[in-house]
Design a protein around this motif. Structure first.
Motif, mmCIF file in Angstrom:
data_model
loop_
_atom_site.group_PDB
_atom_site.id
_atom_site.type_symbol
_atom_site.label_atom_id
_atom_site.label_comp_id
_atom_site.label_asym_id
_atom_site.label_seq_id
_atom_site.Cartn_x
_atom_site.Cartn_y
_atom_site.Cartn_z
ATOM 1 N N PRO A 1 2.368 3.136 -7.915
ATOM 2 C CA PRO A 1 1.080 2.761 -8.388
ATOM 3 C C PRO A 1 0.298 1.759 -7.538
ATOM 4 O O PRO A 1 -1.097 1.721 -8.016
ATOM 5 N N VAL A 2 0.865 1.102 -6.795
ATOM 6 C CA VAL A 2 0.028 0.498 -5.964
ATOM 7 C C VAL A 2 0.408 0.762 -4.544
ATOM 8 O O VAL A 2 1.535 1.297 -4.185
ATOM 9 N N ARG A 3 -0.202 0.227 -3.537
ATOM 10 C CA ARG A 3 0.241 0.707 -2.076
ATOM 11 C C ARG A 3 1.433 -0.127 -1.760
ATOM 12 O O ARG A 3 1.904 -1.138 -2.193
ATOM 13 N N GLY A 4 1.772 0.692 -0.768
ATOM 14 C CA GLY A 4 3.315 0.276 -0.402
ATOM 15 C C GLY A 4 3.387 -1.136 0.337
ATOM 16 O O GLY A 4 4.116 -1.844 0.042
ATOM 17 N N ARG A 5 2.263 -1.111 1.191
ATOM 18 C CA ARG A 5 2.357 -2.726 1.886
ATOM 19 C C ARG A 5 1.978 -3.788 0.886
ATOM 20 O O ARG A 5 2.903 -4.950 1.289
ATOM 21 N N ASP A 6 1.577 -3.513 -0.406
ATOM 22 C CA ASP A 6 1.523 -4.646 -1.182
ATOM 23 C C ASP A 6 2.839 -4.758 -1.895
ATOM 24 O O ASP A 6 3.348 -5.982 -2.302
ATOM 25 N N SER B 1 7.257 -13.931 6.840
ATOM 26 C CA SER B 1 7.131 -12.534 7.192
ATOM 27 C C SER B 1 5.961 -12.009 6.423
ATOM 28 O O SER B 1 5.210 -10.978 6.797
ATOM 29 N N ALA B 2 5.714 -12.264 5.033
ATOM 30 C CA ALA B 2 4.479 -12.231 4.445
ATOM 31 C C ALA B 2 3.529 -12.329 4.906
ATOM 32 O O ALA B 2 2.561 -11.471 5.112
ATOM 33 N N LYS B 3 3.471 -13.737 5.475
ATOM 34 C CA LYS B 3 2.273 -13.944 6.179
ATOM 35 C C LYS B 3 2.028 -12.910 7.587
ATOM 36 O O LYS B 3 0.646 -12.738 7.600
ATOM 37 N N GLU B 4 2.930 -12.938 7.809
ATOM 38 C CA GLU B 4 2.842 -12.016 9.410
ATOM 39 C C GLU B 4 2.269 -10.493 8.850
ATOM 40 O O GLU B 4 1.434 -10.027 9.601
ATOM 41 N N LEU B 5 2.728 -10.111 7.827
ATOM 42 C CA LEU B 5 2.330 -8.779 7.404
ATOM 43 C C LEU B 5 1.073 -8.614 6.920
ATOM 44 O O LEU B 5 0.289 -7.648 7.334
ATOM 45 N N VAL B 6 0.315 -9.708 6.115
ATOM 46 C CA VAL B 6 -0.998 -9.588 5.698
ATOM 47 C C VAL B 6 -1.775 -9.833 6.739
ATOM 48 O O VAL B 6 -2.795 -9.403 6.824
ATOM 49 N N ARG B 7 -1.550 -10.785 7.762
ATOM 50 C CA ARG B 7 -2.242 -10.847 8.834
ATOM 51 C C ARG B 7 -2.583 -9.547 9.632
ATOM 52 O O ARG B 7 -3.346 -9.174 10.050
ATOM 53 N N LYS B 8 -1.267 -8.625 10.016
ATOM 54 C CA LYS B 8 -1.486 -7.595 10.518
ATOM 55 C C LYS B 8 -2.499 -6.475 9.803
ATOM 56 O O LYS B 8 -3.398 -5.670 10.362
ATOM 57 N N MET B 9 -2.275 -6.539 8.371
ATOM 58 C CA MET B 9 -3.153 -5.525 7.696
ATOM 59 C C MET B 9 -4.539 -5.973 7.767
ATOM 60 O O MET B 9 -5.200 -5.199 8.069
#
Length: 477
Positions: free
Chosen positions: A269-274, A288-296
């Motif tokens: 129901p929500v996007r996979g990256r979220d 890791s969460a910060k890095e992923l959101v930076r990449k997004m």
């Protein structure tokens, strides 16, 4: 009584109250004294609060009285070794409403709740309903009194009460949290004996139990079975497995799972990256969460607002407020619209660091977004101004908030009075005490004491006497 005698009585009352408030009360003795101070429990508990405002208005029963009675009974259930005998001596009108509220209040006292429920069932004119049975089962499950829990479940079955999937979900998770997965599976299989269906909620609870012991193979097999039986995975289904893999450091497996489910037509129901960000946050992998959101954000993708708020909250708790400010600017430029939860996280965080300009900017943005300032938003700014010695700015800002925002509540006034006292602004503190009483907000005894002592120390004896008289008249000492 002449004026001098009246003043002596007034002073004695103040001294006595301060002495009594400074003593540490014995919990058991306070229970017995509460028995004499409460009005007849039979009267107070005869009606639930919804009816108390109307049907009981003539007898003067208020919500406060009703809930005071519930609190008193709950204390007896939790603390009194001879609770049945004590309750029997009291005039209590036992109703389903009362039993349910007491059981909810005693959610951490399993056997004591069971004893109270059995006592209540023996009272005249009381017949238990499904809601009380289920609340007791939840309490017994949470407190690991499983044998007693199943006895209650069997009693329900004999009386033709139906256990809901929600109750079974809680039982399954209570086993799972203790690592007793075999017992959780057994409960899952026993549900058909209680004529209770395997809903998505129930599947999720068993999935949670399997992930608690890192049995990801069994968890994925359970999802396949769920789909085969016609179940539809929801957000929690995806979140549980993704969070489990993330907590085990298996980010690749989590990504592959999301991709496979998408290929099968079961998009979350929500996007996979979220989901991945949420999973990393739950597992404690903040970097890791910060890095992923930076990449997004570099790729031009925006996180879901709920995920973004969770990330902000976690980063602010770690003390990296500057990162949050920069991140918020980046996502807002990309088109993300902050919601009220975003401001509830950011304004206290920047205010705590005395970043007053940033706090005011965020509050202004919140107002522009159509949010009327409420105490949780402007109180941190008030506190920061006072801590920085900017009392005149704080008082002016507080006046603006009273005019433009939601009315201040008791905690805001209490905080402001305390900060005024620390800054030596006792006259202003006295004014806010008077303002509180005019709004029928009850000031704390410590606030009266601090202001009175502060006024006397700075030579404002007449004003100190007026505050003492105000306390007497307001509290009826």
């Amino acid at each position: 009584m002449n004026q001098t005698q009246a003043q002596m009585v007034l002073s004695a009352a103040i001294i006595l109250r301060r002495y009594l408030s400074s003593r540490t009360q014995n919990p058991i003795s306070s229970l017995s004294s509460a028995t004499t101070s409460l009005r007849s429990l039979k009267t107070l508990t005869a009606k639930p609060p919804q009816q108390a405002d109307h049907g009981n208005s003539e007898r003067g029963i208020s919500n406060d009285d009703y809930f005071a009675a519930i609190h008193h009974i709950s204390n007896i259930v939790r603390r009194d070794f001879y609770l049945e005998r004590t309750l029997q001596k009291m005039q209590i009108s036992v109703t389903s409403e009362l039993v349910y509220r007491v059981l909810r209040s005693c959610g951490k006292s399993g056997i004591e709740s069971f004893r109270f429920f059995n006592w209540a069932r023996n009272q005249p004119r009381y017949e238990p309903t499904t809601i009380e049975f289920e609340e007791l089962i939840k309490t017994l499950g949470r407190t690991r009194n499983w044998e007693t829990m199943w006895k209650v479940a069997e009693q329900m079955k004999k009386q033709d009460f139906v256990l809901t999937p929600e109750t079974f979900s809680l039982i399954i998770e209570s086993y799972g949290m203790q690592g007793l997965v075999d017992r959780a599976v057994e409960v899952f299989n026993r549900m058909k004996n209680f004529k209770c269906p395997h809903t998505t909620e129930v599947y999720n609870s068993l999935l949670f139990s399997l992930c608690e012991v890192k049995n990801f193979q069994g968890a994925y097999a359970l999802i396949r079975r769920m789909i085969r039986k016609g179940g539809v995975p929801d957000k929690r289904t995806f979140s549980i497995l993704v969070n489990g893999w993330c907590s085990a450091g298996k980010l690749r497996e989590a990504q592959e799972f999301l991709e496979e489910m998408s290929r099968k037509g079961f998009n979350p129901p929500v996007r996979g990256r979220d989901l991945l960000i949420d999973g990393l946050l739950d597992a404690g992998y903040l970097e890791s969460a910060k890095e992923l959101v930076r990449k997004m954000t570099k790729e031009g993708f925006l996180p879901d607002i709920a995920t973004f708020n969770s990330l902000l909250e976690a980063i602010c708790k770690s003390g990296e407020v500057d990162f949050c400010i920069d991140l918020m600017r980046d996502v807002c430029r990309l088109g993300l619209c902050p919601d009220i939860s975003t401001y509830k996280i950011m304004i206290p965080a920047v205010s705590k660091l005395c970043r007053i300009d940033e706090a005011f900017k965020l509050l202004h943005n919140s107002i522009e977004d159509g949010n009327k300032p409420f105490p949780g938003l402007y109180a941190p700014i008030l506190k920061a101004l006072c801590r920085g010695g900017q009392f005149d700015d704080a008082f002016s800002f507080f006046s603006d908030m009273k005019a433009q925002g939601h009315p201040p509540n008791r905690p805001v006034y209490t905080m402001l009075i305390r900060m005024c006292g620390r800054g030596g602004r006792f006259v202003e503190a006295a004014n806010y005490l008077v303002e509180m009483t005019e709004l029928n907000l009850s000031p704390r005894a410590q606030s009266f004491d601090m202001v009175t002592d502060g006024l006397k120390n700075c030579g404002k004896h007449d004003l100190a006497k007026r505050i003492e008289q105000l306390e007497i008249s307001f509290r009826g000492v």
